[in-house]
Design a protein around this motif. Sequence first.
Motif, PDB file in Angstrom:
ATOM      1  N   VAL A 433     -95.921  19.906  32.649  1.00  0.00           N
ATOM      2  CA  VAL A 433     -96.199  18.512  32.978  1.00  0.00           C
ATOM      3  C   VAL A 433     -95.951  18.326  34.469  1.00  0.00           C
ATOM      4  O   VAL A 433     -95.024  18.924  35.034  1.00  0.00           O
ATOM      5  CB  VAL A 433     -95.318  17.547  32.155  1.00  0.00           C
ATOM      6  CG1 VAL A 433     -93.841  17.738  32.441  1.00  0.00           C
ATOM      7  CG2 VAL A 433     -95.719  16.089  32.418  1.00  0.00           C
ATOM      8  N   LYS A 435     -94.566  17.175  37.769  1.00  0.00           N
ATOM      9  CA  LYS A 435     -93.307  16.575  38.194  1.00  0.00           C
ATOM     10  C   LYS A 435     -93.158  16.800  39.686  1.00  0.00           C
ATOM     11  O   LYS A 435     -93.050  17.938  40.146  1.00  0.00           O
ATOM     12  CB  LYS A 435     -92.125  17.187  37.443  1.00  0.00           C
ATOM     13  CG  LYS A 435     -90.780  16.583  37.833  1.00  0.00           C
ATOM     14  CD  LYS A 435     -89.638  17.238  37.053  1.00  0.00           C
ATOM     15  CE  LYS A 435     -88.293  16.652  37.439  1.00  0.00           C
ATOM     16  NZ  LYS A 435     -87.183  17.325  36.696  1.00  0.00           N
ATOM     17  N   TYR A 458     -90.308  14.033  27.806  1.00  0.00           N
ATOM     18  CA  TYR A 458     -91.655  13.696  28.263  1.00  0.00           C
ATOM     19  C   TYR A 458     -92.512  13.133  27.129  1.00  0.00           C
ATOM     20  O   TYR A 458     -93.723  12.955  27.291  1.00  0.00           O
ATOM     21  CB  TYR A 458     -92.339  14.927  28.845  1.00  0.00           C
ATOM     22  CG  TYR A 458     -91.738  15.411  30.142  1.00  0.00           C
ATOM     23  CD1 TYR A 458     -91.910  14.687  31.318  1.00  0.00           C
ATOM     24  CD2 TYR A 458     -91.011  16.583  30.200  1.00  0.00           C
ATOM     25  CE1 TYR A 458     -91.363  15.128  32.516  1.00  0.00           C
ATOM     26  CE2 TYR A 458     -90.466  17.036  31.400  1.00  0.00           C
ATOM     27  CZ  TYR A 458     -90.644  16.309  32.551  1.00  0.00           C
ATOM     28  OH  TYR A 458     -90.111  16.741  33.741  1.00  0.00           O
ATOM     29  N   GLY A 475     -94.141   8.423  26.118  1.00  0.00           N
ATOM     30  CA  GLY A 475     -93.876   9.338  27.221  1.00  0.00           C
ATOM     31  C   GLY A 475     -94.811   9.178  28.399  1.00  0.00           C
ATOM     32  O   GLY A 475     -94.694   9.907  29.384  1.00  0.00           O
ATOM     33  N   ALA A 480    -100.324  10.655  32.886  1.00  0.00           N
ATOM     34  CA  ALA A 480     -99.542  11.884  32.985  1.00  0.00           C
ATOM     35  C   ALA A 480    -100.499  13.057  32.917  1.00  0.00           C
ATOM     36  O   ALA A 480    -101.458  13.053  32.142  1.00  0.00           O
ATOM     37  CB  ALA A 480     -98.491  11.971  31.882  1.00  0.00           C
TER      38      ALA A 480
END
Length: 597
Positions: A433, A435, A458, A475, A480
């Motif tokens: 993911v 970040k 998440y 999340g 995202a």
Amino acid sequence: MRIGDSLPSILSTDGGNQMTIATGQISIVDFNDAPSLTAFVSTTSPKTQIWDPATQKFTPDWTSSSPTLQPSLFVSSEGTTDQIATAKSVKWFDSADLTTALVTGGAYTVTGSTLKVSQNIMTGSIYAKTFICEIIWTDPATLVDLTVRAEFTFNRADNGKTGPSAISAVLSNDSDVIPTDSAGNNGNFTGALSTMYIYEGATDVSSSWTVTANAVDVTGTLSGRTYTVTGFASGKDTGYVDLTASRSGYASITRRFALSKSKQGTAGTTPTLYRLIPSVNAIAKNISGVYNPTTLTLTAKSQTGNGAYGDYSGRYQIWETTDGTNWGTAKYTSTANEASKTWTPTAGIKAIKAQLYIAGSTPNGTGFLDEQIIPVVSDGATGAAGADAVLVSAWAPSGNLFKNDLSTSLTAQADLYKGATVQTSGVTYEWFVQKSGNADEGAGAGWDKLDSTNQASYGVTGAVNTSTITVTAAGIVNLAAFKVKATYGGKAYYDTIIFYDQTDPIMVVVESSNGNIFKNGQISSQLLCRLYQNGEEIDPKQSTATTGYKYTYTWTKLGRDGNQDMTFGGSGTKKGKWIDITDADIYQKAVFKVEIT
């Protein structure tokens, strides 16, 4: 004698001793973490550059068709609008040297936030070139500079002998939304069908293949290569049909036709159906890059109840992608209602996305009705004879958009193809993911590897060595990005997918049962936190303060000096949809804050 902080105090005497009676004040503050930043980089050129040793030429040739890298910045506190124009600074780096920013000169031109490459820099033993974009954005609330980095990689592929064309399959309709009444009944299934087409390169070879169907939670019939949906299984709001094409001597190919209900209107009545219809299901491109057909025509249909199924004039919006992932900004947006729209595809694209919006609406704002993606299929002309290309594709079988329901979950699925065949063995999957600032954990800097320890934070489940993960709306804040790393035959292949949250904002209202001004120390009240979304209360009050709620409510108290009272609730906090306060909680002035998670 002590005087209240902000509101008047009343002074009285009792037996000659002077005392102060303070006025209490209650303030509720919604705590927010510092805004999170998400950055992406798109390009005006294909991600892969082809080198032909026979002609000693690159395709595309960057000296004449220079790619321009454009960053996009999304800030959690600013919704889904690109904030790159508000960035404090944007710098570009070659990943081989992260200490020296690229400037105009030689192969590069830096203009504003963009980076242009005007030379063929992937020569000799260089088969990939990664650029890092560093963006600094100042949080207007705290004046703190926040930094995020995004990367973009170009790859070089060398031509070998001319090989066979790739086999691909396309559905005439990848997904469909069935309008129903508010109870989910009386669905209008007119036009709820999808036809499977199989291409060898850019040639339609559908007649040589046999198509079978596997329907899950929907009912319907298969006729040849066309599946027509007639209903949903009892109690189901979503379903799908897997269409599989088979031919002797070839690997089978499966594509999914996904369906869902759109509950609207009044129970017992049939709402209006809208459909967007492209003139072709795929655009063919020959070796010379010529499209067939050269234009695409979009039309719309509508039907109300059992009325006539006829033409509809609405608003259109059109996108194009050069890499199959990034759509960039819309190429066309209607300014008036149109019965149809004819579009000429741009050279070098891989797909067109078209959306239909309701008449009189603002496209990409409100009134979305239907969407179709039209791929570009190409004749094969590169690669060693007999060798199958390997790639991984990440996609969302049930869509990638959340709306107003934090209990909703969607899935991201990764398929690793060798040629036209999905590999079910010999593949390992890792999920990441995005970040900001994260060290390289296997997918490049700025990506956090999901594992059994951190995936829940998440809103993700099932992310350990699996091709499919489940993502929950809880999340996702605005959007995202997830990246999958598929390792096969000792090599790693990557793809990304983005989930969007278009949840309406939640309004927080705190009520005090006895008001917020008390006199003479007579303080007894209940503080209740209510949440409203889209004009309706969500997570309403139950019989207890702490159970039966969708959210967790955490209260803290600041004294009149502005410092947190660490004895409040025994450890500095209290939990519950509501809390009771008495005179023991307030001396002249107190501020109560509630954090909803």
